[in-house]
Design a protein around this motif. Structure first.
Motif, PDB file in Angstrom:
ATOM      1  N   GLU A 231       0.868  -1.201  -0.144  1.00  0.00           N
ATOM      2  CA  GLU A 231       0.090   0.029  -0.055  1.00  0.00           C
ATOM      3  C   GLU A 231       0.788   1.236   0.040  1.00  0.00           C
ATOM      4  O   GLU A 231       0.674   2.227  -0.768  1.00  0.00           O
ATOM      5  CB  GLU A 231      -0.765  -0.120   1.148  1.00  0.00           C
ATOM      6  CG  GLU A 231      -1.641   1.166   1.284  1.00  0.00           C
ATOM      7  CD  GLU A 231      -2.685   1.181   2.515  1.00  0.00           C
ATOM      8  OE1 GLU A 231      -3.401   2.558   2.966  1.00  0.00           O
ATOM      9  OE2 GLU A 231      -2.650   0.157   3.117  1.00  0.00           O
ATOM     10  N   THR A 232       1.856   1.225   0.902  1.00  0.00           N
ATOM     11  CA  THR A 232       3.006   2.551   0.737  1.00  0.00           C
ATOM     12  C   THR A 232       3.615   2.597  -0.456  1.00  0.00           C
ATOM     13  O   THR A 232       3.670   3.789  -1.066  1.00  0.00           O
ATOM     14  CB  THR A 232       3.665   2.352   2.124  1.00  0.00           C
ATOM     15  OG1 THR A 232       2.884   2.122   3.185  1.00  0.00           O
ATOM     16  CG2 THR A 232       4.720   3.671   2.274  1.00  0.00           C
ATOM     17  N   ALA A 233       3.890   1.591  -1.188  1.00  0.00           N
ATOM     18  CA  ALA A 233       4.757   1.560  -2.303  1.00  0.00           C
ATOM     19  C   ALA A 233       3.871   2.171  -3.302  1.00  0.00           C
ATOM     20  O   ALA A 233       4.220   2.983  -4.199  1.00  0.00           O
ATOM     21  CB  ALA A 233       5.317   0.289  -2.635  1.00  0.00           C
ATOM     22  N   PHE A 234       2.571   1.854  -3.305  1.00  0.00           N
ATOM     23  CA  PHE A 234       1.614   2.578  -4.436  1.00  0.00           C
ATOM     24  C   PHE A 234       1.380   3.879  -4.018  1.00  0.00           C
ATOM     25  O   PHE A 234       1.572   4.662  -5.030  1.00  0.00           O
ATOM     26  CB  PHE A 234       0.080   1.898  -4.262  1.00  0.00           C
ATOM     27  CG  PHE A 234      -0.916   2.158  -5.213  1.00  0.00           C
ATOM     28  CD1 PHE A 234      -0.882   1.286  -6.245  1.00  0.00           C
ATOM     29  CD2 PHE A 234      -1.387   3.326  -5.222  1.00  0.00           C
ATOM     30  CE1 PHE A 234      -1.627   1.507  -7.119  1.00  0.00           C
ATOM     31  CE2 PHE A 234      -2.573   3.645  -6.271  1.00  0.00           C
ATOM     32  CZ  PHE A 234      -2.595   2.703  -7.384  1.00  0.00           C
ATOM     33  N   ASP A 235       1.502   4.328  -2.796  1.00  0.00           N
ATOM     34  CA  ASP A 235       1.148   5.692  -2.614  1.00  0.00           C
ATOM     35  C   ASP A 235       2.564   6.425  -3.147  1.00  0.00           C
ATOM     36  O   ASP A 235       2.370   7.477  -3.785  1.00  0.00           O
ATOM     37  CB  ASP A 235       1.138   6.143  -1.099  1.00  0.00           C
ATOM     38  CG  ASP A 235      -0.239   5.644  -0.482  1.00  0.00           C
ATOM     39  OD1 ASP A 235      -1.163   5.123  -1.275  1.00  0.00           O
ATOM     40  OD2 ASP A 235      -0.494   5.309   0.621  1.00  0.00           O
ATOM     41  N   TYR A 236       3.572   6.047  -2.769  1.00  0.00           N
ATOM     42  CA  TYR A 236       5.003   6.852  -3.172  1.00  0.00           C
ATOM     43  C   TYR A 236       5.215   6.674  -4.450  1.00  0.00           C
ATOM     44  O   TYR A 236       5.575   7.656  -5.200  1.00  0.00           O
ATOM     45  CB  TYR A 236       5.938   5.906  -2.417  1.00  0.00           C
ATOM     46  CG  TYR A 236       6.140   6.244  -1.143  1.00  0.00           C
ATOM     47  CD1 TYR A 236       5.460   7.230  -0.087  1.00  0.00           C
ATOM     48  CD2 TYR A 236       7.099   5.672  -0.121  1.00  0.00           C
ATOM     49  CE1 TYR A 236       5.525   7.640   1.151  1.00  0.00           C
ATOM     50  CE2 TYR A 236       7.114   5.665   1.296  1.00  0.00           C
ATOM     51  CZ  TYR A 236       6.383   6.619   1.652  1.00  0.00           C
ATOM     52  OH  TYR A 236       6.504   6.962   3.286  1.00  0.00           O
TER      53      TYR A 236
END
Length: 789
Positions: A771-776
């Motif tokens: 999820e964080t990788a998608f945001d970044y």
């Protein structure tokens, strides 16, 4: 002592209306250029197919002489097949928009996973004859709670038994099994019975935070099936180990009843012992640390009332600790025949009391209903009492002095009518200089002489410290990502300090290395009305470039909740790419003084938004971030900050991420059938009151989207089963942004909906990386930093 988290829209927030401010220019705000976003970033890849266009059904809402058109109101019917189809189309468009970031996301995920230890271990805690611990085994997403009975030979030297072989432990609860059963895992509360024979816990099987009570017999590992109850929030055990108190929710998911049951009874003999009829109050239950009393706490946003039940006689009736008074709160503990109470109630004994924050008082158990409580002490003007924890031999107080956290212990018993806390000979726990986060551990054992806390900051991995109150010394027992050898007492003693200096030494693993690699600065930003707003700025010494680096500004600013600035390894992927990450502690959130929360609520809520805007400008003016390369992130109620700021100054941010965003503020607060509406009247205002209606209307993001203006690129996330912020809020926001704003820019506004989860998203450690990788990856793409490494 905090109000139940079910009262909040959140994920771990005097000025005239913003209506006048949005129409005026601000010399302190920056603008990219007159060109639209797609023209400014010609390399940005967008799908050839246009984004989805939802249907519109005319709807008008009129209140206080104001009529508002809302053609997307129909989205609130989540059973509408058109709405479901629209969410799926939006997810497809998002996938197409992000298709060129697949390689980048893989790289980010790989980086984040390599920083996660294969097995996450935390030191166990002694509780009675058991050692309990929580850990995540190799290859698992979620933790296990396990325990091992202490042998007599280990009791004399239990530190040598801290890290135990897994096969010698029994698993009390396995979150991974729950995830396999339901396809989703969110455990609410866990409570072990006083005799350690039962575990009562609540689990949310769908993500809508309607928790199911389950009770496990720890002697045979089996569930007690007849005791499953739906809509349970909090739990507390009676001293007999078989009487269990629990709260039930009403049709609006407000916990309003307290029920007691006997877990060993052959029949279902649940008894309702308390009901709260006031819809602005929620009921929470807990046990005093010694287990002798169960407290029933009925809380609104600003008031509380406490009822007491003798834990030895669960059905003997309730006693009320004073009648509720608007604006007055009480939080109660028990010690040796006295109730100790943190309260802000005025009394005859506190003539010098300013009335802000809490002071400590007490009364005999039999005199709890008396209007005269004895004052123990009132804090000095620059000190705020935030919490307390009671033990057999000492009391722990969590304090804040001019915004800096402090913890002290005071030997019990203590005498009343002490003028200053210093007269009680407190021991102040040594802490690192200016830590961003100091939180208590579980600390279940009432007889323990050791108090456990977790220290963390953006540059200090979570560090577990045991403070030995009897010896006035401390031990560093664990740090995230590090291995501390507990095989001998000598290793522990090597990391023990007498604590006289008030500061920890730097023997923590990786402490110095992290301080050398990353910079964490705390600045004070002067807001629109002269108030100083704390701004924490994090960047890499090697990768950061003054006035050239891109940045992210994060804020929350609601419910008096402190913004989470604890250690997070995932952030290193952005810091190492030269990004700056900043945290704005705007009004409405947590602060050293309770007035910080009040100054960002109700009609003063616009101050939160102004604080956020001024912090954004500070980052650019001082060269921390490139003038045109700043993004904003807001979670839940905190998403109101960047959303309202974009309406006021659309060119302030180049990109924004709004996660499960509370942006349809006025419509939501106008619907009393939604779970949090009545409770939120004290936080944001009551639209039924004309002045408050107009205040909310002035900043409500959904109601103030500007026409034919270039807005930043946006990633908006929602969860279909979210009971705190309706899935329709993000969907309506995106639809209206696309309808009103620049057509080309709105192609870079995407909506991602989790169709199976709730407000808190995925809980597993590897799922969080994805999820964080998608945001970044979204931020890196839309801000043009693909190759910036």
């Amino acid at each position: 002592m905090a109000v139940s988290s079910l009262l909040r829209r959140f994920k771990s927030p005097t000025i005239s209306s913003l209506r006048s401010l949005t129409s005026s220019s601000s010399s302190s705000c920056h603008s990219f250029s007159a060109q639209c976003f797609v023209q400014r970033t010609a390399s940005l890849s967008v799908p050839t197919e246009p984004p989805p266009v939802p249907k519109k059904i005319p709807f008008a809402a009129t209140a206080h002489g104001v009529t508002r058109q809302d053609p997307y109101r129909w989205m609130r019917n989540t059973d509408d097949t058109d709405f479901l189809d629209h969410l799926h189309l939006e997810n497809s468009y998002t996938q197409a928009f992000m298709s060129d970031t697949e390689s980048l996301r893989r790289d980010l995920i790989s980086e984040m996973k390599t920083r996660i230890p294969a097995e996450i271990l935390t030191p166990p805690e002694r509780w009675g004859p058991w050692l309990y611990r929580q850990y995540i085994p190799k290859g698992k997403e979620y933790p296990l709670l396990s325990r091992r009975r202490l042998e007599k030979k280990a009791e004399t030297n239990w530190l040598s038994a801290l890290f135990l072989k897994e096969e010698e432990e029994e698993v009390v609860l396995d979150w991974n099994q729950i995830a396999q059963q339901f396809g989703y895992v969110h455990v609410g509360v866990c409570r072990v019975s006083p005799d350690h024979n039962y575990l009562a816990y609540t689990v949310d099987p769908k993500g809508d935070e309607r928790f199911l009570l389950q009770i496990k017999d720890l002697r045979n590992g089996c569930l007690v099936p007849r005791l499953e109850a739906d809509g349970v929030v909090s739990l507390a055990w009676g001293l007999d180990g078989v009487s269990l108190f629990y709260t039930l929710v009403d049709e609006h998911q407000r916990p309003d009843r307290v029920v007691v049951t006997n877990v060993e009874s052959e029949g279902r003999d649940d008894t309702v012992v308390f009901s709260e009829r006031d819809p602005s109050f929620c009921v929470d239950i807990t046990s005093t640390k010694d287990g002798k009393f169960v407290t029933i706490n009925s809380n609104s946003r600003t008031s509380s009332e406490v009822y007491i039940v003798n834990a030895e006689k669960p059905l003997a009736g309730l006693r009320r600790a004073r009648e509720r008074v608007p604006g007055v709160k009480c939080f109660l503990e028990h010690h040796n025949g006295f109730f100790y109470i943190l309260t802000n109630a005025p009394t005859n004994d506190t003539s010098e009391w300013s009335g802000e924050g809490y002071y400590l008082s007490r009364c005999l158990v039999e005199e709890v209903e008396s209007s005269e409580w004895q004052s123990v002490f009132c804090p000095d003007d620059d000190v705020v009492i935030q919490d307390m924890d009671m033990f057999n031999d000492y009391l722990v107080l969590f304090l804040s002095k001019k915004g800096s956290p402090m913890i002290c212990s005071i030997d019990m018993p203590i005498k009343a009518n002490t003028k200053h806390v210093e007269d009680l000979n407190p021991w102040y726990f040594p802490l690192p200089a200016d830590p961003c986060s100091v939180t208590p551990g579980s600390n279940h054992n009432f007889q323990s002489s050791v108090y456990r806390v977790v220290l963390s900051s953006p540059v200090i991995p979570d560090t577990i410290i045991d403070y030995d109150v009897s010896r006035r010394s401390f031990s560093i027992v664990h740090q995230e990502g590090s291995v501390i050898d507990h095989s001998t007492d000598n290793i522990i003693n090597d990391r023990t300090n007498e604590g006289q200096s008030g500061r920890l030494d730097s023997h923590m693993p990786k402490w110095e290395e992290l301080s050398d690699a990353y910079v964490c600065e705390r600045q004070e930003v002067t807001s629109h009305d002269g108030v100083e707003v704390p701004l924490t700025i994090l960047y890499s010494r090697e990768a950061w470039k003054k006035s050239e680096s891109p940045g992210i500004l994060i804020g929350y600013g609601a419910y008096g909740e402190a913004l989470d600035k604890s250690w997070c390894t995932n952030r290193l992927s952005m810091l190492d790419r030269g990004w700056v990450i900043a945290f704005a502690d705007v009004r409405g959130g947590g602060g050293g003084d309770f007035s910080w929360h009040k100054s960002g609520t109700g009609s003063l809520k616009p101050s939160s938004v102004q604080d956020f805007i001024y912090c954004a400008n500070y980052l650019m003016d001082k060269g921390y971030v490139h003038r045109h390369h700043l993004a904003a992130i807001g979670y839940s109620a905190g998403a109101l900050l960047p959303a309202a700021a974009m309406n006021m100054h659309p060119s302030l941010f180049q990109a924004a991420i709004l996660k499960v965003p509370f942006v349809d503020v006025l419509n939501t607060l106008s619907d009393s059938n939604l779970p949090l509406t009545l409770l939120d009247n004290e936080e944001f205002g009551n639209p039924n009151i004309q002045t408050e209606f107009r205040s909310i209307l002035s900043y409500s993001p959904y109601d103030n989207i500007r026409r034919d203006v270039c807005y930043p690129s946006m990633l908006v996330t929602a969860s279909f089963h979210d009971s705190r912020v309706g899935v329709w809020e993000g969907a309506k926001w995106v639809a209206k942004i696309r309808e009103r704003t620049c057509h080309d820019c709105s192609r870079a506004v995407i909506l991602k909906t989790n169709m199976s989860g709730g407000h808190f998203g995925e809980g597993g450690r590897y799922a969080q990386c994805e999820e964080t990788a998608f945001d970044y990856a979204f931020l890196i793409k839309v801000m043009g930093y693909h190759n910036n490494r």
